[in-house]
Write a protein that holds these residues in place. Structure first.
Motif, PDB file in Angstrom:
ATOM      1  N   VAL A  28      -6.845  -7.956   3.493  1.00  0.00           N
ATOM      2  CA  VAL A  28      -7.404  -6.602   3.381  1.00  0.00           C
ATOM      3  C   VAL A  28      -8.907  -6.666   3.099  1.00  0.00           C
ATOM      4  O   VAL A  28      -9.706  -5.942   3.701  1.00  0.00           O
ATOM      5  N   ILE A  54      -5.389   1.835   5.735  1.00  0.00           N
ATOM      6  CA  ILE A  54      -6.091   1.314   4.551  1.00  0.00           C
ATOM      7  C   ILE A  54      -7.601   1.458   4.732  1.00  0.00           C
ATOM      8  O   ILE A  54      -8.312   1.900   3.825  1.00  0.00           O
ATOM      9  N   PHE A 107       0.835  -1.204   0.000  1.00  0.00           N
ATOM     10  CA  PHE A 107       0.000   0.000   0.000  1.00  0.00           C
ATOM     11  C   PHE A 107       0.875   1.262   0.000  1.00  0.00           C
ATOM     12  O   PHE A 107       0.661   2.191  -0.788  1.00  0.00           O
ATOM     13  N   ILE A 141      -0.979   0.194   9.531  1.00  0.00           N
ATOM     14  CA  ILE A 141      -1.224   0.165   8.088  1.00  0.00           C
ATOM     15  C   ILE A 141      -2.679  -0.209   7.786  1.00  0.00           C
ATOM     16  O   ILE A 141      -3.336   0.415   6.946  1.00  0.00           O
ATOM     17  N   VAL A 142      -3.171  -1.237   8.463  1.00  0.00           N
ATOM     18  CA  VAL A 142      -4.540  -1.679   8.184  1.00  0.00           C
ATOM     19  C   VAL A 142      -5.528  -0.559   8.521  1.00  0.00           C
ATOM     20  O   VAL A 142      -6.464  -0.296   7.752  1.00  0.00           O
ATOM     21  N   PHE A 145      -8.521   4.907   4.422  1.00  0.00           N
ATOM     22  CA  PHE A 145      -8.336   5.300   3.026  1.00  0.00           C
ATOM     23  C   PHE A 145      -9.583   4.978   2.202  1.00  0.00           C
ATOM     24  O   PHE A 145     -10.005   5.768   1.363  1.00  0.00           O
ATOM     25  N   GLY A 165      -4.819   7.575   7.262  1.00  0.00           N
ATOM     26  CA  GLY A 165      -5.341   7.050   5.998  1.00  0.00           C
ATOM     27  C   GLY A 165      -6.309   8.023   5.335  1.00  0.00           C
ATOM     28  O   GLY A 165      -6.338   8.152   4.110  1.00  0.00           O
ATOM     29  N   ILE A 212      -6.154  -3.762  -2.265  1.00  0.00           N
ATOM     30  CA  ILE A 212      -5.978  -2.334  -1.969  1.00  0.00           C
ATOM     31  C   ILE A 212      -5.154  -1.637  -3.038  1.00  0.00           C
ATOM     32  O   ILE A 212      -5.389  -0.469  -3.364  1.00  0.00           O
ATOM     33  N   ARG A 242      -7.320  -0.617  -5.801  1.00  0.00           N
ATOM     34  CA  ARG A 242      -8.095   0.544  -5.387  1.00  0.00           C
ATOM     35  C   ARG A 242      -7.272   1.812  -5.532  1.00  0.00           C
ATOM     36  O   ARG A 242      -7.737   2.843  -6.024  1.00  0.00           O
ATOM     37  N   LEU A 243      -6.028   1.708  -5.079  1.00  0.00           N
ATOM     38  CA  LEU A 243      -5.116   2.855  -5.087  1.00  0.00           C
ATOM     39  C   LEU A 243      -4.917   3.374  -6.506  1.00  0.00           C
ATOM     40  O   LEU A 243      -4.841   4.577  -6.731  1.00  0.00           O
TER      41      LEU A 243
END
Lengths: 335, 282
Positions: free
Chosen positions: B130, B219, A146, B215-216, B222, B235, A277, A280-281
């Motif tokens: 994820v 995400i 990510f 990080i999660v 995000f 995020g 992800i 998505r990014l």
């Protein structure tokens, strides 16, 4: 022996998949929020709601619903997407190739990059080059895909804008493809102009996915190579006058690759998990991107279908790696 | 000679740098209302997209610039650190407790306990993590406790796999056999003899897991599925930065640097701690 091992693995694989199906089904059914209510306009009557619930089978008990759904899944019927009103399996198969292409390109990049770093590090063992490779792979490993994706967007999308940072292909292009494997098909059709456009979109997400895996390959393969390089037969090859690079490529690599191979299999499933992800990014139109939309829209049948397909992919990869390991490992082959 | 001493000396600066950054970020997060130069939620369209302090057009007091709504980036990062650290500590500890317990039981007792737990781990490993996290938060509803719960539900397997393998190795050692001959009960041996020997691995994993949890959470925020959208999260800031990347690169660059430093620090800190605890390396 091999067949027996294969059958046992196949059984555990089916149990795992059944477990995944149960978990997904339970998780989704305990969800608060009514997907039916979201489908209907505000003026809908209770009768309308009841009729639609019956249509999607939501009026039965949870166990009944599970087995109705499961018997459909076994026959290839994953139900109808609530938000897109299309067949789930069709939607999934439409998007899966994009994700597979991305994952395979990333895997190839990871193997090439990680393998090169490992060979270089093993050849230059004990020097500053090896220390540099260790630091680089340590950093590549600690930073997840990510964040690599964001770093790449900044570097090659904004600072030096040479790659595209969103989408799978430029929208104004005419695509002659009959499959959804655009990248592979463009290569087969020798339409390298399209290959280049696809690659410009795919390269950054693929690098983001590849870097952590490349680091793992580099570390493990280098370690194995260094161990093998001290063995008698390698020393003999060196005495015969082969250069160090030749010794590594012709003699050592074969025997050092096996532990790495097993690890790459497991790590490849992590890489595929990362596509969710990363797609998505980069607004890449793959399965993962669709999955996030499905979750946000509370599209239960679609989520179930996507998660099951991912799970199937994961267990198949593990099975393939396990079988490959058994075939290549002389101890198991003749055991 | 002394590889261990060289290794230890080599580790120290890493430990200090990583620990230093984490302490700095943690203190800033705890004392956010005192440290943050501006109100992180205050919007001012007159101040939109101000650049960081060294560029033309910067305003004093807005050190790292502002976002498209004129909110101070540095203050948002400092307040975002609160969510990041709460999630890091709570989710990692929860995942650790569940995973280590199950791993210890599976590894030490073996038999059907091991088979059952390992089967569940297999099932868990077949989920893309994820997607699983996003699904769980969508199901549990957004909010701090949902995010923590989701991460713990997903990541306990990391602890379980490692601790199972270690406990399995330990339970074959002579000292465990001796304790059994001396008449200790199995649970007693597991807790008093095996557990202390796997603690270094647990500590290292815990630190690593805190980085993963950060990080999660990033995400999840995000994709707009973390806590309420009002509170600043790292995020969430990144999501804004991704949208306005061509107009205001700093909105993406600074949270990204913050996240990378934090994740690297957690993993380095964990490795350094493990090396300290490890009797072989020490």
């Amino acid at each position: 022996m091999l067949l027996q091992r294969f059958l046992i693995r196949l059984m555990t694989m089916l149990i795992t998949l059944f477990g995944v199906a149960v978990v997904v089904f339970v998780v989704i059914r305990v969800a608060p929020g009514d997907p039916i209510a979201m489908m209907l306009p505000p003026g809908a009557t209770d009768d309308d709601i009841a009729r639609l619930r019956a249509l999607y089978g939501l009026d039965k008990t949870i166990v009944q619903q599970f087995f109705i759904w499961l018997s459909g899944v076994v026959r290839g019927d994953f139900g109808t997407s609530i938000s897109l009103r299309q067949d789930v399996l069709g939607l999934v198969f439409n998007r899966l190739p994009a994700t597979l292409e991305l994952a395979i390109v990333a895997l190839v990049m990871a193997v090439l990059l990680g393998g090169t770093m490992a060979i270089l590090g093993a050849r230059e063992r004990g020097t500053a080059v090896e220390a540099g490779i260790d630091i680089a792979s340590g950093a590549a490993l600690s930073i997840p895909d990510f964040l690599w994706g964001l770093v790449l967007i900044l570097l090659f999308g904004v600072l030096v804008p040479i790659f595209d940072i969103s989408g799978r292909v430029s929208p104004q292009l005419d695509l002659p493809f009959v499959t959804q494997f655009y990248f592979f098909e463009s290569l087969l059709r020798l339409r390298f102009d399209l290959t280049w456009d696809l690659l410009k979109h795919m390269l950054m997400p693929a690098v983001a996915l590849a870097l952590p895996l490349a680091a793992i390959i580099s570390q493990l393969l280098k370690q194995s190579l260094k161990e093998v390089l001290d063995l008698d037969y390698v020393v003999l090859a060196r005495v015969k006058g082969f250069s160090e690079t030749q010794v590594i490529l012709r003699e050592a690599l074969k025997n050092a690759a096996l532990p790495t191979l097993t690890l790459v299999g497991v790590q490849f499933t992590f890489l595929i998990g990362g596509t969710v992800i990363v797609e998505r990014l980069f607004s890449y139109e793959g399965l993962g991107n669709m999955a996030i939309d499905a979750v946000i829209n509370r599209d239960l049948p679609l989520i179930q279908g996507i998660v099951l397909v991912f799970a199937l992919l994961f267990v198949l990869i593990n099975l393939a790696v396990d079988m490959m390991y058994a075939l290549l490992n002389p101890k198991l082959r003749h055991g | 000679m002394d590889d261990a001493r060289i290794a230890k000396r080599g580790l120290s600066p890493r430990l200090w740098l990583a620990g230093g950054w984490l302490l700095l970020a943690l203190l800033a997060a705890i004392f956010a209302p005192l440290v943050a130069p501006q109100d992180p939620l205050a919007q001012d369209l007159m101040l939109e997209r101000l650049p960081p302090f060294w560029l033309d057009g910067a305003e004093p007091g807005y050190w790292l610039g502002t976002d498209s709504l004129g909110r101070d980036l540095l203050s948002r990062l400092i307040f975002g650190g609160r969510i990041a650290f709460i999630v890091a500590f709570a989710a990692a500890i929860a995942a650790c407790l569940v995973g280590s317990t199950l791993g210890l039981i599976a590894g030490y007792f073996g038999g059907w306990a091991d088979r059952t737990i390992s089967r569940i781990v297999d099932i868990w490993m077949a989920f893309p993590p994820v997607l699983f996290a996003i699904l769980l938060v969508a199901v549990l509803g957004t909010g701090l406790s949902s995010v923590i719960l989701a991460i713990a539900i997903i990541d306990w397997t990391r602890f379980c796999r490692v601790i199972r393998a270690e406990a399995m190795g330990q339970s074959r050692m002579d000292y465990v056999e001796n304790a059994r001959i001396a008449g200790y009960g199995r649970v007693g041996i597991m807790l008093r003899e095996v557990l202390p020997n796997v603690v270094p691995s647990i500590v290292a994993l815990l630190s690593l897991e805190m980085g993963i949890a950060v990080i999660v959470e990033a995400i999840l925020s995000f994709v707009n599925l973390s806590i309420s959208t009002d509170d600043p999260t790292w995020g969430g800031i990144i999501a804004e930065g991704r949208l306005s990347i061509h107009q205001a690169w700093w909105v993406l660059v600074f949270p990204l640097i913050t996240l990378i430093l934090t994740v690297l620090s957690f993993s380095q800190f964990g490795e350094a701690l493990k090396a300290r605890f490890d009797p072989v390396l020490r």
